[in-house]
Design a protein around this motif. Structure first.
Motif, PDB file in Angstrom:
ATOM      1  N   SER A 179      92.770   8.158  33.236  1.00  0.00           N
ATOM      2  CA  SER A 179      92.659   9.524  33.740  1.00  0.00           C
ATOM      3  C   SER A 179      93.996  10.230  33.576  1.00  0.00           C
ATOM      4  O   SER A 179      95.047   9.586  33.494  1.00  0.00           O
ATOM      5  CB  SER A 179      92.221   9.525  35.205  1.00  0.00           C
ATOM      6  N   ALA A 180      93.932  11.553  33.535  1.00  0.00           N
ATOM      7  CA  ALA A 180      95.133  12.370  33.395  1.00  0.00           C
ATOM      8  C   ALA A 180      95.012  13.574  34.316  1.00  0.00           C
ATOM      9  O   ALA A 180      93.926  14.134  34.469  1.00  0.00           O
ATOM     10  CB  ALA A 180      95.301  12.814  31.947  1.00  0.00           C
ATOM     11  N   GLN A 181      96.115  13.939  34.932  1.00  0.00           N
ATOM     12  CA  GLN A 181      96.143  15.084  35.831  1.00  0.00           C
ATOM     13  C   GLN A 181      97.292  15.997  35.457  1.00  0.00           C
ATOM     14  O   GLN A 181      98.321  15.552  34.958  1.00  0.00           O
ATOM     15  CB  GLN A 181      96.308  14.634  37.277  1.00  0.00           C
ATOM     16  N   GLU A 191      86.835  16.069  35.206  1.00  0.00           N
ATOM     17  CA  GLU A 191      87.486  15.290  36.268  1.00  0.00           C
ATOM     18  C   GLU A 191      88.832  14.727  35.814  1.00  0.00           C
ATOM     19  O   GLU A 191      89.546  14.129  36.605  1.00  0.00           O
ATOM     20  CB  GLU A 191      86.580  14.142  36.718  1.00  0.00           C
ATOM     21  N   GLY A 192      89.152  14.837  34.523  1.00  0.00           N
ATOM     22  CA  GLY A 192      90.413  14.330  34.005  1.00  0.00           C
ATOM     23  C   GLY A 192      90.330  12.937  33.408  1.00  0.00           C
ATOM     24  O   GLY A 192      91.355  12.345  33.098  1.00  0.00           O
ATOM     25  N   ASN A 193      89.121  12.402  33.234  1.00  0.00           N
ATOM     26  CA  ASN A 193      88.956  11.051  32.678  1.00  0.00           C
ATOM     27  C   ASN A 193      88.891  11.100  31.158  1.00  0.00           C
ATOM     28  O   ASN A 193      88.414  12.070  30.578  1.00  0.00           O
ATOM     29  CB  ASN A 193      87.689  10.405  33.228  1.00  0.00           C
ATOM     30  N   PHE A 194      89.353  10.020  30.527  1.00  0.00           N
ATOM     31  CA  PHE A 194      89.239   9.907  29.073  1.00  0.00           C
ATOM     32  C   PHE A 194      88.836   8.484  28.705  1.00  0.00           C
ATOM     33  O   PHE A 194      89.064   7.547  29.454  1.00  0.00           O
ATOM     34  CB  PHE A 194      90.532  10.304  28.358  1.00  0.00           C
ATOM     35  N   SER A 195      88.211   8.349  27.541  1.00  0.00           N
ATOM     36  CA  SER A 195      87.815   7.058  26.998  1.00  0.00           C
ATOM     37  C   SER A 195      87.849   7.177  25.485  1.00  0.00           C
ATOM     38  O   SER A 195      87.124   7.984  24.908  1.00  0.00           O
ATOM     39  CB  SER A 195      86.419   6.675  27.478  1.00  0.00           C
TER      40      SER A 195
END
Length: 152
Positions: free
Chosen positions: A61-63, A80-84
């Motif tokens: 995740s990144a904020q 939501e700021g999630n990555f994959s």
């Protein structure tokens, strides 16, 4: 000149100070994300892992970011700021770099080190060795030469 010994004046002064402190506290609380800068959290894989499968998924995740990249290639995050991101590893030692920048130009970088333990299986090494000692010596030399060529 105001009478500072009057209880009404003291209550008004305390109320104004309380409201001022509340507004400043709320502004600091809301601005904490601007103060912190970009934040990256990697949930998997953990740095230093030895993996068997060359295809891995980097999740996290990144904020507080305006741009994020994996090995200098832009990636995208959800609301939501999630990555994959899926990545194909080379045999041996691999380094992945995730970097992010916020709207003020502040940068953060996370490094993930992985080792792909992919043993190369060769049908030459699995052959039974039979024959005379001269033939076995010649076959062994061929196998050693072939193994060196495969692993280099």
């Amino acid at each position: 000149m105001a009478n500072y010994r009057n209880p009404k004046t003291i209550i008004k002064l305390i109320s104004v100070i309380f409201v001022f402190i509340s507004i400043v506290g709320y502004a600091i609380f809301q601005g904490r994300n601007l103060i912190n800068g970009p934040i990256i959290t990697i949930s998997s894989p953990k740095s230093g892992e030895v993996v068997k499968n060359p295809l891995i998924s980097i999740d996290g995740s990144a904020q507080n970011i305006s741009f994020i990249s994996l090995n200098d290639r832009q990636i995208f995050v959800s609301k939501e700021g999630n990555f994959s991101e899926k990545l194909l590893l080379s045999p041996g030692y691999n380094i992945m770099r995730i970097s992010a920048t916020d709207k003020f130009g502040r940068k953060i970088e996370k490094i993930i080190d992985l080792v792909l333990d992919k043993k190369i299986e060769s049908p030459i090494l699995e052959m039974p060795i039979t024959g005379t000692s001269t033939e076995i010596k010649a076959t062994t030399t061929t196998i050693i030469t072939a193994t060196k060529m495969i692993t280099s």
